[in-house]
Design an enzyme around this catalytic site. Sequence first.
Site, PDB file in Angstrom:
ATOM      1  N   ARG A  27       0.494  14.334  13.533  1.00 57.76           N
ATOM      2  CA  ARG A  27       1.123  14.119  12.387  1.00 57.76           C
ATOM      3  C   ARG A  27       1.098  15.367  11.475  1.00 57.76           C
ATOM      4  NH1 ARG A  27      -0.955   8.126  10.214  1.00 57.76           N
ATOM      5  NH2 ARG A  27       1.062   8.424   9.055  1.00 57.76           N
ATOM      6  N   PRO A  28       1.979  16.219  11.869  1.00 58.84           N
ATOM      7  CA  PRO A  28       2.066  17.436  11.042  1.00 58.84           C
ATOM      8  C   PRO A  28       2.833  17.270   9.531  1.00 58.84           C
ATOM      9  CG  PRO A  28       3.769  17.588  12.665  1.00 58.84           C
ATOM     10  CD  PRO A  28       2.880  16.324  12.846  1.00 58.84           C
ATOM     11  N   ASP A  59       4.478  19.926   8.364  1.00 55.45           N
ATOM     12  CA  ASP A  59       5.454  21.182   8.337  1.00 55.45           C
ATOM     13  C   ASP A  59       6.755  20.778   7.527  1.00 55.45           C
ATOM     14  OD1 ASP A  59       5.984  19.243  10.593  1.00 55.45           O
ATOM     15  OD2 ASP A  59       7.377  21.050  11.161  1.00 55.45           O
ATOM     16  N   LEU A  60       7.247  19.911   7.607  1.00 53.17           N
ATOM     17  CA  LEU A  60       8.562  19.584   6.863  1.00 53.17           C
ATOM     18  C   LEU A  60       8.352  19.490   5.493  1.00 53.17           C
ATOM     19  CD1 LEU A  60       9.999  17.008   9.302  1.00 53.17           C
ATOM     20  CD2 LEU A  60      10.463  19.261   9.308  1.00 53.17           C
ATOM     21  N   ARG A 101      -4.783  10.382   4.783  1.00 53.02           N
ATOM     22  CA  ARG A 101      -3.850  11.364   5.055  1.00 53.02           C
ATOM     23  C   ARG A 101      -2.887  11.443   3.911  1.00 53.02           C
ATOM     24  NH1 ARG A 101      -0.321  12.049   8.065  1.00 53.02           N
ATOM     25  NH2 ARG A 101      -0.803  14.024   8.949  1.00 53.02           N
ATOM     26  N   ASP A 153       4.883   0.421  12.134  1.00 49.39           N
ATOM     27  CA  ASP A 153       3.489  -0.241  11.440  1.00 49.39           C
ATOM     28  C   ASP A 153       3.592  -1.801  11.888  1.00 49.39           C
ATOM     29  OD1 ASP A 153       2.820   2.134  10.471  1.00 49.39           O
ATOM     30  OD2 ASP A 153       3.359   1.726   8.370  1.00 49.39           O
ATOM     31  N   LYS A 182       0.788  -1.307  -0.047  1.00 50.17           N
ATOM     32  CA  LYS A 182      -0.088   0.118  -0.061  1.00 50.17           C
ATOM     33  C   LYS A 182       0.835   1.424  -0.026  1.00 50.17           C
ATOM     34  CE  LYS A 182      -1.540   1.633   4.086  1.00 50.17           C
ATOM     35  NZ  LYS A 182      -1.330   2.914   4.252  1.00 50.17           N
ATOM     36  N   ASN A 183       2.038   1.410   0.801  1.00 52.50           N
ATOM     37  CA  ASN A 183       2.498   2.465   0.990  1.00 52.50           C
ATOM     38  C   ASN A 183       3.578   2.764  -0.169  1.00 52.50           C
ATOM     39  OD1 ASN A 183       1.420   3.003   3.157  1.00 52.50           O
ATOM     40  ND2 ASN A 183       3.274   2.463   4.669  1.00 52.50           N
ATOM     41  N   ARG A 185      -8.624  -0.517   4.914  1.00 46.39           N
ATOM     42  CA  ARG A 185      -7.765   0.611   4.117  1.00 46.39           C
ATOM     43  C   ARG A 185      -6.475   0.123   3.668  1.00 46.39           C
ATOM     44  NH1 ARG A 185      -5.467   4.432   8.160  1.00 46.39           N
ATOM     45  NH2 ARG A 185      -4.218   4.659   6.239  1.00 46.39           N
ATOM     46  N   CYS A 222      -4.514  12.382  13.645  1.00 44.16           N
ATOM     47  CA  CYS A 222      -5.050  11.121  13.678  1.00 44.16           C
ATOM     48  C   CYS A 222      -5.007  10.257  14.683  1.00 44.16           C
ATOM     49  CB  CYS A 222      -4.873  10.067  12.409  1.00 44.16           C
ATOM     50  SG  CYS A 222      -3.149   9.543  12.486  1.00 44.16           S
TER      51      CYS A 222
HETATM   52  C1  UD1 Z   1       4.407   6.893   6.631  1.00 44.29           C
HETATM   53  C2  UD1 Z   1       3.749   5.486   6.322  1.00 44.29           C
HETATM   54  C3  UD1 Z   1       3.136   5.062   7.729  1.00 44.29           C
HETATM   55  C4  UD1 Z   1       4.036   4.754   8.608  1.00 44.29           C
HETATM   56  C5  UD1 Z   1       5.124   6.154   8.953  1.00 44.29           C
HETATM   57  C6  UD1 Z   1       6.339   5.891   9.621  1.00 44.29           C
HETATM   58  C7  UD1 Z   1       2.820   6.043   4.150  1.00 44.29           C
HETATM   59  C8  UD1 Z   1       1.657   6.456   3.266  1.00 44.29           C
HETATM   60  N1  UD1 Z   1       2.443   5.787   5.420  1.00 44.29           N
HETATM   61  O1  UD1 Z   1       3.481   7.648   7.092  1.00 44.29           O
HETATM   62  O2  UD1 Z   1       2.497   3.745   7.505  1.00 44.29           O
HETATM   63  O3  UD1 Z   1       3.761   4.719   9.769  1.00 44.29           O
HETATM   64  O4  UD1 Z   1       5.334   6.386   7.517  1.00 44.29           O
HETATM   65  O5  UD1 Z   1       7.191   4.817   9.267  1.00 44.29           O
HETATM   66  O6  UD1 Z   1       3.945   5.751   3.691  1.00 44.29           O
HETATM   67  N2  UD1 Z   1       6.546  14.447  11.047  1.00 44.29           N
HETATM   68  C9  UD1 Z   1       6.659  15.902  11.166  1.00 44.29           C
HETATM   69  N3  UD1 Z   1       6.595  16.695  10.367  1.00 44.29           N
HETATM   70  C10 UD1 Z   1       6.365  16.497   9.124  1.00 44.29           C
HETATM   71  C11 UD1 Z   1       6.233  14.927   8.685  1.00 44.29           C
HETATM   72  C12 UD1 Z   1       6.239  14.171   9.607  1.00 44.29           C
HETATM   73  O7  UD1 Z   1       7.148  16.105  12.428  1.00 44.29           O
HETATM   74  O8  UD1 Z   1       6.314  17.148   8.131  1.00 44.29           O
HETATM   75  C13 UD1 Z   1       6.782  13.454  12.091  1.00 44.29           C
HETATM   76  C14 UD1 Z   1       5.414  12.736  12.230  1.00 44.29           C
HETATM   77  O9  UD1 Z   1       4.541  13.255  12.949  1.00 44.29           O
HETATM   78  C15 UD1 Z   1       6.097  11.323  12.966  1.00 44.29           C
HETATM   79  C16 UD1 Z   1       7.430  11.166  12.240  1.00 44.29           C
HETATM   80  O10 UD1 Z   1       7.846  12.619  11.694  1.00 44.29           O
HETATM   81  O11 UD1 Z   1       5.957  11.493  14.282  1.00 44.29           O
HETATM   82  C17 UD1 Z   1       7.497  10.221  10.996  1.00 44.29           C
HETATM   83  O12 UD1 Z   1       6.254  10.337  10.078  1.00 44.29           O
HETATM   84  P1  UD1 Z   1       6.455  10.163   8.669  1.00 44.29           P
HETATM   85  O13 UD1 Z   1       7.887   9.548   8.335  1.00 44.29           O
HETATM   86  O14 UD1 Z   1       6.094  11.474   7.949  1.00 44.29           O
HETATM   87  O15 UD1 Z   1       5.082   9.307   8.488  1.00 44.29           O
HETATM   88  P2  UD1 Z   1       4.039   9.336   7.233  1.00 44.29           P
HETATM   89  O16 UD1 Z   1       5.075   9.730   5.932  1.00 44.29           O
HETATM   90  O17 UD1 Z   1       3.052  10.171   7.572  1.00 44.29           O
END
Ligand code: UD1
Length: 431
Positions: free
Chosen positions: A124-125, A127-128, A95, A315, A22-23, A407, A119
Amino acid sequence: MDKFLIKGGKALRGSVPVSGAKNSALPVMAAALLTADKVVVRNVPKVRDLVTMSKLLAFMDAKVSAGTVPASDYEIQAPRLNHAEAPYELVKTMRASILTLGPLMARVGVARVSLPGGCAIGARPVDLHLKALEQMGAEIATSHGYIDAKVHRNGSRGRRLKGAHIVFEKITVTGTENILMAAALAEGETVLENAAREPEVTDLILMLRKMGAEICGDGTSTLRIRGVKELHGTEHTVIPDRIEAGTFLVAGAMTDGDLTITNCQPKHLGAVIAKLQQAGVQIEISDATTVRARGAKKLAAADVTTEEYPGFATDMQAQYMALATQAEGTSVITETIFENRYLHASEMVRMGANISVNGREAIVRGPAQLSGTTVQASDLRASAGLVLAGLVATGETLIDRVYHIDRGYEGIVEKLRGVGAQIERVHSPGS
Ligand code: UD1
């Protein structure tokens, strides 16, 4: 709303195939927005998130053909993108819709994407993602729940992003994927440091390269992307789902069964396999696509800390917790990626597990005889953990809100039944 009814106590035996990841399929389908040509994506898992992604692409005026949806093969063609928008109605259910932001900015230089909210597992921001796009010349405003991003028109360059040197403060998987896609069509070179190294990121790089992108550094935390003017169509087969494979490994192990998992890539399962072996599970890798798990009479407790790839995946944390309830001794689980990813623990406790959660740490004392009851699924992987707990519980376990599991797990009921589990989907009136 559908529910799962499980009668526990059966050892799972036989062979079970893994679907596409899926990812991986999500960013790969979003990448089809980067070209006017046709893109064919194969081995897409038939799960709800991919149906949502296909609706999202169609909303933007891409032609998405797949025969009947959900499908395992999609043909996507986006000659023009008339609505560079990801509306709230779709984003709220998934998301990962944020994955359209990078391709839209790269292709048309404007995008309006609903802000994904928090969620069940935390804030889960994004911002980056936004900061990196700003470094590449995007102007971004967030108001009324939407991200409005645009690149100013600049003479013959049009609305084209510029390459930049980006250092992620924190490793982000979809953030890395968004910037890879944005940078593929940007002017000049982008260097991305502290990038995610997940196999799904590498799969996206392979696909982008087939479309004509110039990227190096796959599998490392520094990626270099030299932007090109245009990308072209391609065909891509997504990699097998390592989280689904890991879930089945745990199912075989904790039911004291003997499961052979096929169509997978054991090389992506290193941390999970090592942890299961430490817990006493017998693992056999017969070839590059097959792995077998046999339960030990007694499982032993083993501590685990979730990490970015190649560490133990967040996960897989809920599924590992289900196994830890059956292991002899105390297992300390430390969740480092998400702030609130233990909602399954209280449901497992209601089934008789001995788990105490303190902040990011969960202490599981085992073995505990679980007993079936009605439990609520709170998110995708938590639901998988509850299914596993139900497989070893006495009596009947009824799992509510299984739309979460739909999902991301293709045909989980059928696959588990195929290896001897007593599980059925119960359609509730009104669903
Ligand atoms: C992806 C996966 C999800 C998995 C996660 C971590 C997909 C569709 N989903 O989610 O299944 O659980 O990686 O392996 O591939 N963060 C920030 N700012 C940002 C982005 C992230 O603070 O702009 C934080 C998040 O809140 C979290 C951490 O960074 O604490 C990692 O998140 P991230 O790797 O971005 O997760 P996703 O890409 O949403």
